[in-house]
Design a protein around this motif. Structure first.
Motif, PDB file in Angstrom:
ATOM      1  N   UNK A 251       0.817  -1.211   0.000  1.00 55.80           N
ATOM      2  CA  UNK A 251       0.000   0.000   0.000  1.00 55.80           C
ATOM      3  C   UNK A 251       0.853   1.264   0.000  1.00 55.80           C
ATOM      4  N   UNK A 252       0.272   2.336  -0.517  1.00 54.11           N
ATOM      5  CA  UNK A 252       0.915   3.646  -0.465  1.00 54.11           C
ATOM      6  C   UNK A 252       0.665   4.284   0.893  1.00 54.11           C
ATOM      7  N   UNK A 253       1.669   5.024   1.385  1.00 52.21           N
ATOM      8  CA  UNK A 253       1.549   5.766   2.630  1.00 52.21           C
ATOM      9  C   UNK A 253       1.947   7.212   2.373  1.00 52.21           C
ATOM     10  N   UNK A 254       1.889   8.037   3.407  1.00 52.92           N
ATOM     11  CA  UNK A 254       2.301   9.430   3.262  1.00 52.92           C
ATOM     12  C   UNK A 254       3.778   9.537   2.904  1.00 52.92           C
ATOM     13  N   UNK A 255       4.594   8.600   3.386  1.00 56.55           N
ATOM     14  CA  UNK A 255       6.041   8.645   3.157  1.00 56.55           C
ATOM     15  C   UNK A 255       6.456   8.007   1.839  1.00 56.55           C
ATOM     16  N   UNK A 256       5.731   6.972   1.439  1.00 60.91           N
ATOM     17  CA  UNK A 256       6.143   6.247   0.237  1.00 60.91           C
ATOM     18  C   UNK A 256       5.261   5.039   0.000  1.00 60.91           C
ATOM     19  N   UNK A 257       5.871   3.962  -0.474  1.00 63.15           N
ATOM     20  CA  UNK A 257       5.144   2.735  -0.789  1.00 63.15           C
ATOM     21  C   UNK A 257       5.708   1.596   0.052  1.00 63.15           C
ATOM     22  N   UNK A 258       4.843   0.934   0.805  1.00 67.11           N
ATOM     23  CA  UNK A 258       5.268  -0.219   1.596  1.00 67.11           C
ATOM     24  C   UNK A 258       5.486  -1.410   0.664  1.00 67.11           C
ATOM     25  N   UNK A 259       6.534  -2.167   0.925  1.00 64.03           N
ATOM     26  CA  UNK A 259       6.820  -3.349   0.122  1.00 64.03           C
ATOM     27  C   UNK A 259       7.161  -4.510   1.038  1.00 64.03           C
ATOM     28  N   UNK A 260       6.861  -5.711   0.561  1.00 66.93           N
ATOM     29  CA  UNK A 260       7.219  -6.932   1.280  1.00 66.93           C
ATOM     30  C   UNK A 260       8.574  -7.381   0.765  1.00 66.93           C
ATOM     31  N   UNK A 261       9.535  -7.527   1.665  1.00 70.53           N
ATOM     32  CA  UNK A 261      10.918  -7.844   1.303  1.00 70.53           C
ATOM     33  C   UNK A 261      11.192  -9.323   1.554  1.00 70.53           C
ATOM     34  N   UNK A 262      11.480 -10.044   0.470  1.00 72.39           N
ATOM     35  CA  UNK A 262      11.818 -11.470   0.548  1.00 72.39           C
ATOM     36  C   UNK A 262      10.799 -12.277   1.343  1.00 72.39           C
ATOM     37  N   UNK A 263       9.539 -11.842   1.295  1.00 74.49           N
ATOM     38  CA  UNK A 263       8.478 -12.585   1.962  1.00 74.49           C
ATOM     39  C   UNK A 263       8.581 -12.623   3.468  1.00 74.49           C
ATOM     40  N   UNK A 264       9.418 -11.738   4.056  1.00 77.32           N
ATOM     41  CA  UNK A 264       9.688 -11.822   5.491  1.00 77.32           C
ATOM     42  C   UNK A 264       9.555 -10.491   6.219  1.00 77.32           C
ATOM     43  N   UNK A 265       9.932  -9.387   5.570  1.00 82.13           N
ATOM     44  CA  UNK A 265       9.981  -8.083   6.233  1.00 82.13           C
ATOM     45  C   UNK A 265       9.144  -7.044   5.483  1.00 82.13           C
ATOM     46  N   UNK A 266       8.700  -6.038   6.229  1.00 85.61           N
ATOM     47  CA  UNK A 266       8.177  -4.831   5.608  1.00 85.61           C
ATOM     48  C   UNK A 266       9.334  -3.907   5.262  1.00 85.61           C
ATOM     49  N   UNK A 267       9.274  -3.280   4.132  1.00 84.55           N
ATOM     50  CA  UNK A 267      10.226  -2.261   3.743  1.00 84.55           C
ATOM     51  C   UNK A 267       9.483  -1.061   3.200  1.00 84.55           C
ATOM     52  N   UNK A 268      10.207   0.007   2.902  1.00 84.72           N
ATOM     53  CA  UNK A 268       9.579   1.228   2.403  1.00 84.72           C
ATOM     54  C   UNK A 268      10.400   1.818   1.270  1.00 84.72           C
ATOM     55  N   UNK A 269       9.721   2.182   0.182  1.00 83.48           N
ATOM     56  CA  UNK A 269      10.336   2.965  -0.884  1.00 83.48           C
ATOM     57  C   UNK A 269       9.775   4.377  -0.779  1.00 83.48           C
ATOM     58  N   UNK A 270      10.641   5.353  -0.528  1.00 89.68           N
ATOM     59  CA  UNK A 270      10.176   6.732  -0.411  1.00 89.68           C
ATOM     60  C   UNK A 270       9.665   7.225  -1.766  1.00 89.68           C
ATOM     61  N   UNK A 271       8.682   8.126  -1.725  1.00 86.69           N
ATOM     62  CA  UNK A 271       8.132   8.677  -2.959  1.00 86.69           C
ATOM     63  C   UNK A 271       9.226   9.279  -3.843  1.00 86.69           C
ATOM     64  N   UNK A 272      10.231   9.876  -3.225  1.00 83.49           N
ATOM     65  CA  UNK A 272      11.319  10.522  -3.982  1.00 83.49           C
ATOM     66  C   UNK A 272      12.205   9.508  -4.695  1.00 83.49           C
ATOM     67  N   UNK A 273      12.083   8.220  -4.326  1.00 79.55           N
ATOM     68  CA  UNK A 273      12.885   7.166  -4.958  1.00 79.55           C
ATOM     69  C   UNK A 273      12.090   6.348  -5.967  1.00 79.55           C
ATOM     70  N   UNK A 274      10.859   6.775  -6.246  1.00 81.65           N
ATOM     71  CA  UNK A 274      10.016   6.050  -7.205  1.00 81.65           C
ATOM     72  C   UNK A 274      10.138   6.713  -8.570  1.00 81.65           C
ATOM     73  N   UNK A 275      10.726   5.967  -9.519  1.00 82.77           N
ATOM     74  CA  UNK A 275      10.944   6.503 -10.861  1.00 82.77           C
ATOM     75  C   UNK A 275      10.252   5.674 -11.944  1.00 82.77           C
ATOM     76  N   UNK A 276       9.323   4.815 -11.540  1.00 84.97           N
ATOM     77  CA  UNK A 276       8.572   4.009 -12.485  1.00 84.97           C
ATOM     78  C   UNK A 276       7.244   3.652 -11.844  1.00 84.97           C
ATOM     79  N   UNK A 277       6.226   3.309 -12.644  1.00 83.80           N
ATOM     80  CA  UNK A 277       4.937   2.935 -12.054  1.00 83.80           C
ATOM     81  C   UNK A 277       5.066   1.687 -11.181  1.00 83.80           C
ATOM     82  N   UNK A 278       4.506   1.753  -9.997  1.00 83.33           N
ATOM     83  CA  UNK A 278       4.480   0.612  -9.088  1.00 83.33           C
ATOM     84  C   UNK A 278       3.043   0.404  -8.636  1.00 83.33           C
ATOM     85  N   UNK A 279       2.519  -0.792  -8.882  1.00 80.41           N
ATOM     86  CA  UNK A 279       1.140  -1.102  -8.532  1.00 80.41           C
ATOM     87  C   UNK A 279       1.091  -2.197  -7.483  1.00 80.41           C
TER      88      UNK A 279
END
Length: 278
Positions: free
Chosen positions: A156-184
């Motif tokens: 899901x998208x958040x105020x800070x960026x986009x939450x991602x599941x990392x290797x099926x084990x952890x939550x991670x975050x991609x900041x909006x400023x680091x998004x340079x392609x469409x992510x769904x």
């Protein structure tokens, strides 16, 4: 050992009018229905099949490839509602249940939802939208370091960026400023660890950080230059948004990339853009 909810290689024991009986070891014989067999399957052959429980809770085999398996996170369609929960399309003859107890919010037919696939106490394929149950918020084991390659599932998208599941084990975050392609939501792709913060939370970036990424971007710029006749109207003074739109990268990364090409005498940098050297 039989892995329910995953692919198994099982031996054909007998051929019946309704299909093939496979050796399920301690689970007994398992039917591969006739519609999933082929003429070249013979007694004694080993076949690769997906194992799950049918509507009568019997173990059944199929050569179909499901949209997800046990342990996977997947973005699936809600195809039905019932008194016990919602059903999702798994790409199999039987849909998968999300019990009400495993729903954060009531699921309605026609929606898509990100779920984790697991086996319930009766070894039936089941899904849950309560992803926090299966994921860690922090990397307490120091498993990652900057620039490590990881597999991510977009959340899901958040105020800070986009939450991602990392290797099926952890939550991670991609900041909006680091998004340079469409992510769904539900997208699965390779990414990299940007850093592990002092609080052990993981920051992710799509482009590999450091010199290796600059080399890759430099190659992309060079290829684009050649395909556009040797000129691109973007210099080191161009607006960040123009650079991002063209190459899906930050202005700083672009400047490093064209700097690399300039040092190799492959391009020249002018006020109006960059030119391919003859």
């Amino acid at each position: 050992m039989l892995n329910i909810g995953r692919f198994n290689e099982l031996t054909v024991l007998r051929q019946l009018p309704r299909g093939l009986q496979l050796d399920g070891g301690s689970h007994g014989e398992i039917l591969l229905p006739k519609q999933y067999t082929s003429e070249d399957m013979k007694v004694g052959d080993t076949v690769k099949v997906f194992i799950y429980r049918d509507s009568e809770d019997r173990l059944i085999a199929t050569t179909q490839t499901p949209l997800a398996m046990v342990g996977d996170f997947a973005y699936l369609n809600v195809v039905d509602e019932s008194p016990v929960g919602a059903f999702l399309d798994m790409g199999l003859q039987r849909d998968i249940l999300v019990p009400f107890s495993e729903q954060n919010n009531r699921l309605e037919k026609g929606r898509k939802v990100l779920v984790r696939i697991y086996l319930d106490d009766s070894d039936r394929l089941t899904a849950s939208t309560k992803l926090d149950t299966f994921l860690y918020d922090t990397d307490e084991t120091d498993a990652y370091k900057t620039a490590d390659e990881v597999n991510i599932v977009v959340g899901a998208k958040t105020d800070l960026g986009i939450k991602v599941i990392v290797d099926g084990t952890y939550w991670g975050l991609i900041y909006h400023s680091d998004v340079f392609q469409p992510l769904n939501r539900g997208d699965k792709l390779k990414a990299y660890v940007k850093r592990v913060r002092e609080d052990k939370k993981i920051e992710i970036i799509i482009q590999k950080p450091g010199f290796a990424r600059v080399e890759g971007l430099a190659g992309d710029v060079l290829d684009q230059l050649r395909s556009e006749g040797g000129f691109i109207p973007l210099s080191d003074k161009s607006a960040p948004d123009d650079i991002k739109k063209k190459f899906r990268c930050s202005k700083n990364s672009y400047k490093q990339a064209i700097g690399t090409l300039y040092k190799q005498r492959l391009i020249r940098i002018e006020k109006d853009g960059i030119y391919l050297e003859a």
